[in-house]
Write a protein that holds these residues in place. Structure first.
Motif, mmCIF file in Angstrom:
data_model
loop_
_atom_site.group_PDB
_atom_site.id
_atom_site.type_symbol
_atom_site.label_atom_id
_atom_site.label_comp_id
_atom_site.label_asym_id
_atom_site.label_seq_id
_atom_site.Cartn_x
_atom_site.Cartn_y
_atom_site.Cartn_z
ATOM 1 N N GLY A 4 -2.644 -11.519 -21.858
ATOM 2 C CA GLY A 4 -1.330 -10.545 -21.626
ATOM 3 C C GLY A 4 -1.831 -9.216 -21.612
ATOM 4 N N SER A 5 -2.897 -8.723 -22.433
ATOM 5 C CA SER A 5 -3.351 -7.471 -22.278
ATOM 6 C C SER A 5 -4.104 -6.947 -21.176
ATOM 7 N N LEU A 6 -4.879 -7.961 -20.655
ATOM 8 C CA LEU A 6 -5.729 -7.732 -19.316
ATOM 9 C C LEU A 6 -4.517 -7.683 -18.082
ATOM 10 N N TRP A 7 -3.429 -8.322 -18.297
ATOM 11 C CA TRP A 7 -2.533 -8.288 -17.162
ATOM 12 C C TRP A 7 -1.873 -6.982 -17.143
ATOM 13 N N VAL A 8 -1.289 -6.566 -18.301
ATOM 14 C CA VAL A 8 -0.690 -5.313 -18.530
ATOM 15 C C VAL A 8 -1.609 -4.085 -18.164
ATOM 16 N N MET A 9 -2.744 -4.167 -18.543
ATOM 17 C CA MET A 9 -3.596 -3.065 -17.984
ATOM 18 C C MET A 9 -4.123 -3.186 -16.471
ATOM 19 N N HIS A 10 -4.113 -4.226 -15.877
ATOM 20 C CA HIS A 10 -4.330 -4.506 -14.659
ATOM 21 C C HIS A 10 -3.100 -3.815 -13.952
ATOM 22 N N HIS A 11 -1.937 -4.276 -14.155
ATOM 23 C CA HIS A 11 -0.765 -3.771 -13.698
ATOM 24 C C HIS A 11 -0.491 -2.181 -13.761
ATOM 25 N N LEU A 12 -0.711 -1.582 -15.044
ATOM 26 C CA LEU A 12 -0.746 -0.343 -15.155
ATOM 27 C C LEU A 12 -1.672 0.605 -14.436
ATOM 28 N N ASP A 13 -2.837 0.061 -14.073
ATOM 29 C CA ASP A 13 -3.995 0.613 -13.251
ATOM 30 C C ASP A 13 -3.290 0.725 -11.940
ATOM 31 N N SER A 14 -3.055 -0.557 -11.342
ATOM 32 C CA SER A 14 -2.562 -0.568 -9.916
ATOM 33 C C SER A 14 -1.240 0.348 -9.814
ATOM 34 N N ASN A 15 -0.291 0.484 -10.760
ATOM 35 C CA ASN A 15 1.077 1.075 -10.543
ATOM 36 C C ASN A 15 1.089 2.473 -10.589
ATOM 37 N N MET A 16 0.053 2.968 -11.905
ATOM 38 C CA MET A 16 0.176 4.306 -12.311
ATOM 39 C C MET A 16 -0.871 5.158 -11.644
ATOM 40 N N MET A 17 -1.952 4.594 -11.018
ATOM 41 C CA MET A 17 -2.859 5.264 -10.297
ATOM 42 C C MET A 17 -2.966 4.940 -8.674
ATOM 43 N N PRO A 18 -2.004 5.178 -7.965
ATOM 44 C CA PRO A 18 -1.820 4.535 -6.649
ATOM 45 C C PRO A 18 -3.026 5.211 -5.517
ATOM 46 N N ALA A 19 -3.409 4.566 -4.718
ATOM 47 C CA ALA A 19 -4.533 5.157 -3.718
ATOM 48 C C ALA A 19 -4.023 5.902 -2.810
ATOM 49 N N HIS A 20 -4.366 7.244 -3.096
ATOM 50 C CA HIS A 20 -3.815 8.296 -2.046
ATOM 51 C C HIS A 20 -4.923 8.551 -0.992
ATOM 52 N N ASP A 21 -4.228 9.068 0.099
ATOM 53 C CA ASP A 21 -5.305 9.509 0.995
ATOM 54 C C ASP A 21 -5.921 11.048 0.821
ATOM 55 N N MET A 22 -6.692 10.973 0.295
ATOM 56 C CA MET A 22 -7.422 12.269 -0.227
ATOM 57 C C MET A 22 -7.584 13.391 0.925
ATOM 58 N N GLU A 23 -8.166 13.005 2.275
ATOM 59 C CA GLU A 23 -8.052 13.668 3.205
ATOM 60 C C GLU A 23 -6.903 14.422 3.692
ATOM 61 N N ALA A 24 -5.817 13.464 3.724
ATOM 62 C CA ALA A 24 -4.513 14.028 3.971
ATOM 63 C C ALA A 24 -4.087 15.092 2.905
ATOM 64 N N MET A 25 -4.327 15.031 1.752
ATOM 65 C CA MET A 25 -3.916 15.738 0.620
ATOM 66 C C MET A 25 -4.821 17.109 0.795
#
Length: 135
Positions: free
Chosen positions: A104-125
């Motif tokens: 459960g802890s690993l599942w929560v941490m994985h989903h927090l990582d993927s949902n809270m830190m979305p991949a941005h296009d740094m060039e566009a920014m």
């Protein structure tokens, strides 16, 4: 002499029937040899370095699980007959709770990582920021 023999028989009988498996020298030696082999094989695989990382990790994890079972049987004496099965039942309950908490802890941490830190296009920014400041 018969009183002495009777006392020894009673003590030996008492230790066998008290619900505790104290093990024998042979069982401890067997457990030690199996544990040593289960430790030496993964260690040798890592030291040789001739195997793929995936295979090495799989062998280490699988041997670790077998090592836990060997330790429980030969040294902790956890089996269905000890303490009327309550020791084994308590261990299984603890193991289930640990699996639930860890997964459960690993599942929560994985989903927090993927949902809270979305991949941005740094060039566009970077382009948007330079156009805003430069133009």
């Amino acid at each position: 002499m018969s009183a002495h023999d009777n006392t020894q028989h009673h003590d030996a009988h008492h230790h066998d029937d008290d619900g505790h498996d104290h093990g024998t020298y042979r069982s401890y030696l067997t457990g030690f040899v199996i544990s040593a082999v289960l430790t030496i094989i993964p260690f040798a695989m890592v030291m040789m370095g001739d195997f793929s990382d995936t295979l090495t990790i799989a062998v280490i994890v699988s041997f670790a699980v077998v090592q836990i079972v060997v330790q429980m049987i030969y040294f902790l004496h956890l089996h269905p007959k000890s303490e009327g099965g309550w020791n084994l039942l308590a261990f299984l309950f603890t193991a289930i709770i640990l699996v639930i908490v860890i997964s459960g802890s690993l599942w929560v941490m994985h989903h927090l990582d993927s949902n809270m830190m979305p991949a941005h296009d740094m060039e566009a920014m970077g382009q948007a920021a330079s156009q805003g400041f430069g133009g």
